[in-house]
Design a protein around this motif. Structure first.
Motif, PDB file in Angstrom:
ATOM      1  N   PRO A  93       0.922   4.395 -16.401  1.00 51.07           N
ATOM      2  CA  PRO A  93       1.901   4.868 -15.422  1.00 51.07           C
ATOM      3  C   PRO A  93       1.380   5.960 -14.492  1.00 51.07           C
ATOM      4  N   THR A  94       0.265   6.591 -14.835  1.00 53.34           N
ATOM      5  CA  THR A  94      -0.291   7.635 -13.960  1.00 53.34           C
ATOM      6  C   THR A  94      -1.236   7.060 -12.910  1.00 53.34           C
ATOM      7  N   ILE A  95      -1.567   5.764 -13.029  1.00 50.03           N
ATOM      8  CA  ILE A  95      -2.519   5.133 -12.106  1.00 50.03           C
ATOM      9  C   ILE A  95      -1.835   4.051 -11.291  1.00 50.03           C
ATOM     10  N   LEU A  96      -2.058   4.092  -9.993  1.00 51.79           N
ATOM     11  CA  LEU A  96      -1.516   3.096  -9.085  1.00 51.79           C
ATOM     12  C   LEU A  96      -2.673   2.465  -8.303  1.00 51.79           C
ATOM     13  N   LYS A  97      -2.572   1.154  -8.076  1.00 45.99           N
ATOM     14  CA  LYS A  97      -3.609   0.454  -7.318  1.00 45.99           C
ATOM     15  C   LYS A  97      -3.145   0.216  -5.894  1.00 45.99           C
ATOM     16  N   PHE A  98      -4.050   0.435  -4.949  1.00 43.88           N
ATOM     17  CA  PHE A  98      -3.796   0.181  -3.533  1.00 43.88           C
ATOM     18  C   PHE A  98      -4.761  -0.921  -3.108  1.00 43.88           C
ATOM     19  N   GLU A  99      -4.226  -2.142  -2.996  1.00 41.88           N
ATOM     20  CA  GLU A  99      -5.071  -3.312  -2.792  1.00 41.88           C
ATOM     21  C   GLU A  99      -5.254  -3.648  -1.317  1.00 41.88           C
ATOM     22  N   PHE A 100      -6.487  -4.065  -0.993  1.00 41.79           N
ATOM     23  CA  PHE A 100      -6.841  -4.535   0.343  1.00 41.79           C
ATOM     24  C   PHE A 100      -6.799  -6.057   0.359  1.00 41.79           C
ATOM     25  N   GLU A 101      -6.790  -6.635   1.541  1.00 40.04           N
ATOM     26  CA  GLU A 101      -6.800  -8.091   1.661  1.00 40.04           C
ATOM     27  C   GLU A 101      -8.191  -8.657   1.401  1.00 40.04           C
TER      28      GLU A 101
ATOM     29  N   ALA B 163      -7.874   2.627  -6.747  1.00 38.12           N
ATOM     30  CA  ALA B 163      -6.895   3.056  -7.738  1.00 38.12           C
ATOM     31  C   ALA B 163      -6.914   4.580  -7.799  1.00 38.12           C
ATOM     32  N   VAL B 164      -5.733   5.156  -7.858  1.00 36.10           N
ATOM     33  CA  VAL B 164      -5.619   6.623  -7.867  1.00 36.10           C
ATOM     34  C   VAL B 164      -4.863   7.046  -9.121  1.00 36.10           C
ATOM     35  N   GLU B 165      -5.457   7.978  -9.849  1.00 37.05           N
ATOM     36  CA  GLU B 165      -4.792   8.589 -10.997  1.00 37.05           C
ATOM     37  C   GLU B 165      -4.240   9.937 -10.561  1.00 37.05           C
TER      38      GLU B 165
ATOM     39  N   GLN C 177     -13.020  11.215  -0.750  1.00 33.94           N
ATOM     40  CA  GLN C 177     -12.999  12.639  -0.401  1.00 33.94           C
ATOM     41  C   GLN C 177     -11.713  12.992   0.340  1.00 33.94           C
ATOM     42  N   LYS C 178     -11.291  12.098   1.218  1.00 34.20           N
ATOM     43  CA  LYS C 178     -10.043  12.308   1.956  1.00 34.20           C
ATOM     44  C   LYS C 178      -8.851  12.367   0.991  1.00 34.20           C
ATOM     45  N   LEU C 179      -8.834  11.490   0.013  1.00 32.44           N
ATOM     46  CA  LEU C 179      -7.730  11.444  -0.948  1.00 32.44           C
ATOM     47  C   LEU C 179      -7.680  12.695  -1.814  1.00 32.44           C
ATOM     48  N   PHE C 180      -8.840  13.283  -2.098  1.00 30.02           N
ATOM     49  CA  PHE C 180      -8.876  14.477  -2.937  1.00 30.02           C
ATOM     50  C   PHE C 180      -8.289  15.701  -2.239  1.00 30.02           C
ATOM     51  N   HIS C 181      -8.007  15.597  -0.952  1.00 33.55           N
ATOM     52  CA  HIS C 181      -7.304  16.680  -0.271  1.00 33.55           C
ATOM     53  C   HIS C 181      -5.834  16.724  -0.689  1.00 33.55           C
ATOM     54  N   LEU C 182      -5.359  15.624  -1.294  1.00 34.16           N
ATOM     55  CA  LEU C 182      -3.994  15.616  -1.823  1.00 34.16           C
ATOM     56  C   LEU C 182      -4.001  16.328  -3.176  1.00 34.16           C
ATOM     57  N   PRO C 183      -3.180  17.321  -3.383  1.00 33.04           N
ATOM     58  CA  PRO C 183      -3.267  18.175  -4.586  1.00 33.04           C
ATOM     59  C   PRO C 183      -2.958  17.467  -5.901  1.00 33.04           C
ATOM     60  N   PHE C 184      -2.305  16.316  -5.825  1.00 32.92           N
ATOM     61  CA  PHE C 184      -1.922  15.629  -7.059  1.00 32.92           C
ATOM     62  C   PHE C 184      -2.939  14.564  -7.492  1.00 32.92           C
ATOM     63  N   VAL C 185      -3.999  14.361  -6.700  1.00 33.67           N
ATOM     64  CA  VAL C 185      -4.983  13.322  -7.028  1.00 33.67           C
ATOM     65  C   VAL C 185      -5.955  13.840  -8.086  1.00 33.67           C
ATOM     66  N   LYS C 186      -6.016  13.142  -9.205  1.00 26.77           N
ATOM     67  CA  LYS C 186      -6.889  13.532 -10.314  1.00 26.77           C
ATOM     68  C   LYS C 186      -8.200  12.745 -10.320  1.00 26.77           C
ATOM     69  N   THR C 187      -8.106  11.417 -10.170  1.00 23.41           N
ATOM     70  CA  THR C 187      -9.282  10.544 -10.190  1.00 23.41           C
ATOM     71  C   THR C 187      -9.094   9.420  -9.190  1.00 23.41           C
ATOM     72  N   VAL C 188     -10.196   9.006  -8.562  1.00 22.94           N
ATOM     73  CA  VAL C 188     -10.168   7.873  -7.636  1.00 22.94           C
ATOM     74  C   VAL C 188     -11.148   6.814  -8.131  1.00 22.94           C
ATOM     75  N   TYR C 189     -10.664   5.577  -8.250  1.00 26.06           N
ATOM     76  CA  TYR C 189     -11.500   4.442  -8.650  1.00 26.06           C
ATOM     77  C   TYR C 189     -11.568   3.459  -7.480  1.00 26.06           C
ATOM     78  N   ILE C 190     -12.749   2.947  -7.199  1.00 27.04           N
ATOM     79  CA  ILE C 190     -12.902   1.935  -6.159  1.00 27.04           C
ATOM     80  C   ILE C 190     -13.659   0.759  -6.754  1.00 27.04           C
ATOM     81  N   SER C 191     -13.061  -0.437  -6.667  1.00 24.88           N
ATOM     82  CA  SER C 191     -13.687  -1.620  -7.256  1.00 24.88           C
ATOM     83  C   SER C 191     -13.070  -2.860  -6.636  1.00 24.88           C
ATOM     84  N   GLY C 192     -13.878  -3.893  -6.465  1.00 20.36           N
ATOM     85  CA  GLY C 192     -13.351  -5.161  -5.977  1.00 20.36           C
ATOM     86  C   GLY C 192     -12.626  -5.022  -4.657  1.00 20.36           C
ATOM     87  N   ASN C 193     -11.319  -5.285  -4.679  1.00 17.87           N
ATOM     88  CA  ASN C 193     -10.515  -5.209  -3.455  1.00 17.87           C
ATOM     89  C   ASN C 193      -9.476  -4.092  -3.501  1.00 17.87           C
ATOM     90  N   PHE C 194      -9.722  -3.066  -4.344  1.00 19.54           N
ATOM     91  CA  PHE C 194      -8.688  -2.040  -4.457  1.00 19.54           C
ATOM     92  C   PHE C 194      -9.254  -0.631  -4.618  1.00 19.54           C
TER      93      PHE C 194
END
Length: 299
Positions: free
Chosen positions: A12-20, A63-65, A44-61
């Protein structure tokens, strides 16, 4: 214009943001902070948001924890919009790296199996000489491809042997919805030089008859005959259906042969029929022993 689709995950703490389209090719990235994310201007841009803990990039998405200071319901749309705006303005997701491998064109096609939850993806070249099964992402050390496939939330189990990858899915989604996505992912991953299986990392604790026993010669004569029958007559047939059957043990006192079902064979509705009407009858005939019975154990 890039359009992002928001997908929930089992965490529940991780959400995926998928690309086409695919954005990471055959690599996966995990960034814990802004300094760690030098390879990804987007992270790096996402880490400017204070609630971002971890960023995962893989395949077509991507994911932000998040940290617990916010709820996803309150911020997920804003994050998606920020990712869309960044990419549409020409922002770089992953910094360009020198291409280490030459693209190797292949073909990949899907084949149905007797197990409605499993599909066999056949590749136009040999992948491995060692059959191996993965029940979850924690077991995927020897296979970067299997690890990537488990990032798809509907993937339950993976079995790799010879020139095919057998994928077992959860029942919440139909094959019609995901076959093309999986086929395209596997094709692109292999074409771009991704490692399917690192043979040197396969652990010897695999439940396979060649690894389970110290040596073939140390087994009793009946067990040796059973293994030879399985290897010569049974394995080629079940491999055609995206599965594998491995010898586990033979108990002389009860005449019980125990085998391990893997890949598409595991959980297949017709596996009991295969065991009793197929393998068991074959062993009875070839060993000339009507008392033989076959049981399957969990892999």
């Amino acid at each position: 214009m890039t359009k992002i689709t928001i997908k929930e995950t089992q965490n529940p703490t991780i959400l995926k943001f998928e690309f086409e389209d695919f954005i990471a090719q055959n690599e996966s990235y995990e960034f814990k902070n802004i300094d760690d994310a030098k390879a990804s201007p987007l992270a790096q841009k996402l880490f400017h948001l204070p609630f971002v803990k971890t960023v995962y990039i893989s395949g077509n998405f991507v994911a932000v924890e998040k940290y617990s200071i916010v709820e996803w319901e309150d911020v997920k749309d804003a994050v998606a919009e920020q990712i869309e705006a960044f990419v549409n303005d020409g922002g770089v997701i992953i910094a360009v790296q020198e291409n280490k491998t030459k693209k190797q064109p292949i073909t990949v096609y899907g084949e149905t199996t007797p197990n409605p939850s499993a599909l066999k993806f056949v590749v136009s070249r040999m992948l491995t000489k060692n059959a191996i099964e993965f029940k979850n992402i924690d077991q995927t050390g020897p296979s970067p491809l299997a690890r990537e496939l488990f990032n798809f939330s509907y993937v339950k189990e993976i079995f790799i042997d010879e020139n095919y990858i057998s994928v077992t899915k959860y029942e919440v989604i139909s094959w019609e919805e995901i076959t093309l996505e999986l086929r395209s992912f596997i094709k692109q991953y292999i074409e771009n030089g991704g490692t399917v299986l690192d043979e040197s990392l396969i652990q010897t604790i695999e439940k396979d008859e060649k690894n389970k026993d110290a040596s073939f010669d140390s087994l009793d004569e009946t067990s040796q005959k059973i293994i030879n029958i399985l290897e010569e007559y049974v394995k080629p047939a079940v491999a055609a259906d995206g599965g594998n059957i491995a010898f586990d043990s033979f108990e002389e006192s009860t005449k019980t042969v125990k085998v391990i079902l893997q890949g598409a064979c595991s959980g297949c509705p017709s596996s009991t029929f295969t065991l009793k009407s197929g393998i068991e009858n074959m062993l009875k005939s070839m060993l000339n022993d009507e008392k033989i019975n076959v049981e399957a154990i969990n892999a």
